[in-house]
Design a protein around this motif. Structure first.
Motif, PDB file in Angstrom:
ATOM      1  N   VAL A  77      -3.433   9.901   5.687  1.00  0.00           N
ATOM      2  CA  VAL A  77      -4.109  10.623   4.606  1.00  0.00           C
ATOM      3  C   VAL A  77      -5.072  11.656   5.182  1.00  0.00           C
ATOM      4  N   VAL A  78      -5.817  11.266   6.230  1.00  0.00           N
ATOM      5  CA  VAL A  78      -6.765  12.199   6.850  1.00  0.00           C
ATOM      6  C   VAL A  78      -6.031  13.381   7.463  1.00  0.00           C
ATOM      7  N   ARG A  79      -4.902  13.149   8.065  1.00  0.00           N
ATOM      8  CA  ARG A  79      -4.131  14.235   8.664  1.00  0.00           C
ATOM      9  C   ARG A  79      -3.433  15.098   7.617  1.00  0.00           C
ATOM     10  N   GLY A  80      -3.302  14.600   6.406  1.00  0.00           N
ATOM     11  CA  GLY A  80      -2.654  15.360   5.354  1.00  0.00           C
ATOM     12  C   GLY A  80      -1.178  15.135   5.239  1.00  0.00           C
ATOM     13  N   THR A  81      -0.628  14.214   6.042  1.00  0.00           N
ATOM     14  CA  THR A  81       0.809  13.943   5.962  1.00  0.00           C
ATOM     15  C   THR A  81       1.168  13.054   4.782  1.00  0.00           C
ATOM     16  N   THR A  82       0.192  12.333   4.242  1.00  0.00           N
ATOM     17  CA  THR A  82       0.434  11.455   3.095  1.00  0.00           C
ATOM     18  C   THR A  82      -0.620  11.734   2.044  1.00  0.00           C
ATOM     19  N   PRO A  83      -0.219  11.901   0.783  1.00  0.00           N
ATOM     20  CA  PRO A  83      -1.224  12.165  -0.258  1.00  0.00           C
ATOM     21  C   PRO A  83      -2.061  10.925  -0.551  1.00  0.00           C
ATOM     22  N   ALA A  84      -3.322  11.160  -0.927  1.00  0.00           N
ATOM     23  CA  ALA A  84      -4.231  10.064  -1.276  1.00  0.00           C
ATOM     24  C   ALA A  84      -4.014   9.702  -2.735  1.00  0.00           C
ATOM     25  N   ASP A  85      -3.023   8.880  -3.014  1.00  0.00           N
ATOM     26  CA  ASP A  85      -2.693   8.505  -4.383  1.00  0.00           C
ATOM     27  C   ASP A  85      -2.958   7.015  -4.600  1.00  0.00           C
ATOM     28  N   TRP A  86      -2.358   6.464  -5.636  1.00  0.00           N
ATOM     29  CA  TRP A  86      -2.602   5.059  -6.007  1.00  0.00           C
ATOM     30  C   TRP A  86      -2.110   4.088  -4.954  1.00  0.00           C
ATOM     31  N   ARG A  87      -1.176   4.494  -4.108  1.00  0.00           N
ATOM     32  CA  ARG A  87      -0.673   3.578  -3.075  1.00  0.00           C
ATOM     33  C   ARG A  87      -1.763   3.229  -2.063  1.00  0.00           C
ATOM     34  N   LEU A  88      -2.616   4.204  -1.744  1.00  0.00           N
ATOM     35  CA  LEU A  88      -3.727   3.926  -0.832  1.00  0.00           C
ATOM     36  C   LEU A  88      -4.707   2.939  -1.460  1.00  0.00           C
ATOM     37  N   LEU A  89      -4.991   3.145  -2.766  1.00  0.00           N
ATOM     38  CA  LEU A  89      -5.888   2.203  -3.451  1.00  0.00           C
ATOM     39  C   LEU A  89      -5.269   0.808  -3.531  1.00  0.00           C
ATOM     40  N   LEU A  90      -3.979   0.756  -3.805  1.00  0.00           N
ATOM     41  CA  LEU A  90      -3.309  -0.545  -3.873  1.00  0.00           C
ATOM     42  C   LEU A  90      -3.314  -1.235  -2.512  1.00  0.00           C
ATOM     43  N   LEU A  91      -3.069  -0.467  -1.453  1.00  0.00           N
ATOM     44  CA  LEU A  91      -3.078  -1.046  -0.105  1.00  0.00           C
ATOM     45  C   LEU A  91      -4.483  -1.510   0.271  1.00  0.00           C
ATOM     46  N   SER A  92      -5.512  -0.746  -0.132  1.00  0.00           N
ATOM     47  CA  SER A  92      -6.886  -1.154   0.151  1.00  0.00           C
ATOM     48  C   SER A  92      -7.228  -2.444  -0.573  1.00  0.00           C
ATOM     49  N   ALA A  93      -6.817  -2.525  -1.858  1.00  0.00           N
ATOM     50  CA  ALA A  93      -7.070  -3.748  -2.617  1.00  0.00           C
ATOM     51  C   ALA A  93      -6.324  -4.936  -2.014  1.00  0.00           C
ATOM     52  N   ALA A  94      -5.088  -4.701  -1.584  1.00  0.00           N
ATOM     53  CA  ALA A  94      -4.319  -5.785  -0.968  1.00  0.00           C
ATOM     54  C   ALA A  94      -4.965  -6.243   0.343  1.00  0.00           C
ATOM     55  N   THR A  95      -5.497  -5.284   1.103  1.00  0.00           N
ATOM     56  CA  THR A  95      -6.162  -5.641   2.362  1.00  0.00           C
ATOM     57  C   THR A  95      -7.406  -6.481   2.092  1.00  0.00           C
ATOM     58  N   LEU A  96      -8.213  -6.047   1.106  1.00  0.00           N
ATOM     59  CA  LEU A  96      -9.394  -6.838   0.753  1.00  0.00           C
ATOM     60  C   LEU A  96      -8.996  -8.213   0.225  1.00  0.00           C
ATOM     61  N   GLY A  97      -7.932  -8.256  -0.565  1.00  0.00           N
ATOM     62  CA  GLY A  97      -7.473  -9.544  -1.077  1.00  0.00           C
ATOM     63  C   GLY A  97      -6.925 -10.451   0.007  1.00  0.00           C
ATOM     64  N   SER A  98      -6.413  -9.864   1.086  1.00  0.00           N
ATOM     65  CA  SER A  98      -5.874 -10.687   2.170  1.00  0.00           C
ATOM     66  C   SER A  98      -6.969 -11.385   2.966  1.00  0.00           C
ATOM     67  N   VAL A  99      -8.207 -10.860   2.897  1.00  0.00           N
ATOM     68  CA  VAL A  99      -9.295 -11.477   3.672  1.00  0.00           C
ATOM     69  C   VAL A  99      -9.566 -12.909   3.213  1.00  0.00           C
ATOM     70  N   PRO A 100      -9.845 -13.161   1.912  1.00  0.00           N
ATOM     71  CA  PRO A 100     -10.056 -14.564   1.519  1.00  0.00           C
ATOM     72  C   PRO A 100      -8.818 -15.423   1.688  1.00  0.00           C
ATOM     73  N   VAL A 101      -7.632 -14.820   1.496  1.00  0.00           N
ATOM     74  CA  VAL A 101      -6.410 -15.598   1.713  1.00  0.00           C
ATOM     75  C   VAL A 101      -6.322 -16.060   3.170  1.00  0.00           C
ATOM     76  N   ALA A 102      -6.594 -15.137   4.084  1.00  0.00           N
ATOM     77  CA  ALA A 102      -6.508 -15.478   5.515  1.00  0.00           C
ATOM     78  C   ALA A 102      -7.576 -16.497   5.907  1.00  0.00           C
ATOM     79  N   THR A 103      -8.814 -16.295   5.428  1.00  0.00           N
ATOM     80  CA  THR A 103      -9.868 -17.238   5.810  1.00  0.00           C
ATOM     81  C   THR A 103      -9.634 -18.614   5.213  1.00  0.00           C
ATOM     82  N   LEU A 104      -9.136 -18.664   3.973  1.00  0.00           N
ATOM     83  CA  LEU A 104      -8.846 -19.972   3.382  1.00  0.00           C
ATOM     84  C   LEU A 104      -7.685 -20.654   4.094  1.00  0.00           C
TER      85      LEU A 104
END
Length: 462
Positions: A77-104
């Motif tokens: 996204v920073v390089r401009g090769t991928t647009p900053a759309d809902w997929r980035l937000l979804l991936l960010s949410a999934a990453t945050l959601g994976s933290v409690p899953v991994a720790t549990l």
């Protein structure tokens, strides 16, 4: 708190001089069978570690995949090769959601490994009860994303890698050796059935595989107990002996044992008071009355007065003997004067169960270490006599040399019913408190129906 660390010690076979030759040969055969049985159990333990290793690596792998994917997408996204759309937000949410899953998942993995350590090596761990209200809420948040949660991820990763290494080595040796033999025989049979002849190069390869297979299997069985020890050392160091765990455990021990030590001191004071009141005090009262009677008869009946004085002397000797017994219960004089070599036979002689002593001490440890060791032996023999239903007990005292501090190791082994639970008996808690007061460790292995092994490691210079 971790009041009890329990393990299975290794014992050497001791040959009795009065055993018949046939009996000795039978015992040696049984010992060899027991050794190979132990190696097979070690192989099964390593296979379990190898099977659990991928599961233990799941939390770290999940975090690595999600964080790697998010980092890669962010760079694009920073390089401009991928647009900053809902997929980035979804991936960010999934990453945050994976933290409690991994720790549990890591917490669950730590719990499984601790339960496995308890089943295999007898390690028992208790924790401090949680608070109420806001404190409990904060602890709940910390349980998911706190320092201990991230430590659990690291612990499961280390244990998983150790399981892959040690279990994989055993599996490689045994599976390759056995598979090579079976495959070589199958290949030889198939070749003979199909073509009727075998080439020289093919025959040399098959023979090499058949010859190398059995030694590889034997090597896997031989090295398995050492790999189990390494696996257990990693597990214990990671789960029970990390710096954070040691600090918290020490604080919990101090908080938990303080009240028990106060109660134990009060109970001991009451016991001494009761012994003196019911024994020596009554005898001293009788002695006083006898002397008073003798004094009253000096002028009228000197002969009877002399008899009363002799009776008073006998009472005085009995009082001295009784006071000596009370003092011996606190700290025997023979222990102070001559050490454990002379004091342990006295403790063994008071036990109704036959006791075998094995004392291997080249010099005397510190007086405090001797006192704690003597108390451990006396309390352990008392527990055996009361609860174990044993017919024989072995008490071993030895010096364990280490690079930093030597240890005085006391081992009490009985052939009773086993099943001793450190969490249900105050006697074992008292032993643990006394040993931990000098920075020692208490180990208990007591499977039901197989007797009990109690080991106390006491600092030599406590």
């Amino acid at each position: 708190m971790l009041p009890f660390l329990c393990r299975i010690p290794l014992f050497s076979t001791v040959k009795a001089f009065d055993e018949p030759a046939g009996e000795t040969e039978r015992q040696m055969a049984d010992s060899r069978v027991g050794v190979w049985r132990e190696r097979l159990v070690a192989v099964l333990s390593l296979l379990t570690s190898f099977a659990l290793a991928p599961v233990s690596l799941v939390p770290a792998a999940l975090l690595a995949v999600m964080v790697g994917a998010l980092s890669s997408t962010t760079v694009e996204v920073v390089r401009g090769t991928t647009p900053a759309d809902w997929r980035l937000l979804l991936l960010s949410a999934a990453t945050l959601g994976s933290v409690p899953v991994a720790t549990l998942l890591a917490r669950l993995g730590v719990h499984i490994h601790k339960r496995r350590a308890g089943a295999l090596f007898g390690i028992v761990e208790t924790t401090v009860p949680a608070g109420d209200g806001t404190l409990r809420l904060l602890r709940g948040i910390g349980f998911v994303v706190g320092r201990d949660a991230w430590a659990a991820v690291g612990h499961t990763t280390v244990i998983g890698l150790a399981g892959l290494l040690f279990g994989g080595l055993a599996v490689l040796l045994i599976a390759y050796g056995a598979g090579g033999v079976i495959g070589g025989i199958g290949a030889l049979a198939a070749t003979l059935l199909t073509s009727g002849s075998v080439q020289v190069t093919g025959m040399a390869l098959v023979v090499a595989v058949l010859v190398a297979g059995p030694p590889l299997v034997v090597a896997g069985l031989w090295v398995a107990p050492w790999l189990v020890r390494l696996d257990f050392a990693v597990m214990r160091r990671t789960l029970f002996d990390s710096p954070q765990v040691r600090v918290r455990r020490r604080l919990w021990e101090l908080s938990d044992t303080r009240s028990r030590m106060v109660d134990a001191a009060e109970a001991e004071r009451r016991r001494i008071e009761r012994d003196l009141h019911d024994g020596a005090q009554q005898r001293l009262l009788s002695l006083t009355l006898t002397l008073a009677r003798a004094r009253a008869k000096f002028d009228r009946d000197p002969e009877q007065a002399r008899e009363l004085v002799e009776e008073a002397q006998r009472e005085a000797r009995a009082v001295m003997a009784e006071l000596r017994e009370v003092a011996r219960g606190l700290h025997p004089k023979v222990l102070t004067d001559h050490g454990l070599d002379a004091a342990l036979p006295v403790a063994a002689g008071r036990c109704p169960v036959p006791v075998r002593l094995e004392v291997h001490l080249d010099e005397r440890p510190s007086p405090r270490a001797e006192g704690v060791a003597y108390y451990v032996v006396c309390e352990a023999l008392t527990n055996v006599a009361k609860h174990a239903q044993a017919s024989a007990v072995t008490v071993r005292a030895e010096r364990i040399r280490r690079r930093r501090d030597d240890l005085l190791r006391i081992t009490v082994i009985d052939n009773g019913r086993g099943g001793a639970d450190p969490q249900s008996g105050t006697g074992l808690h008292g032993l643990s408190d006394r040993v931990e007061a000098v920075d020692g460790e208490l180990f208990i292995h007591s499977p039901p129906g197989e007797g009990t092994v109690l080991t106390a490691d006491i600092p030599w210079r406590a």
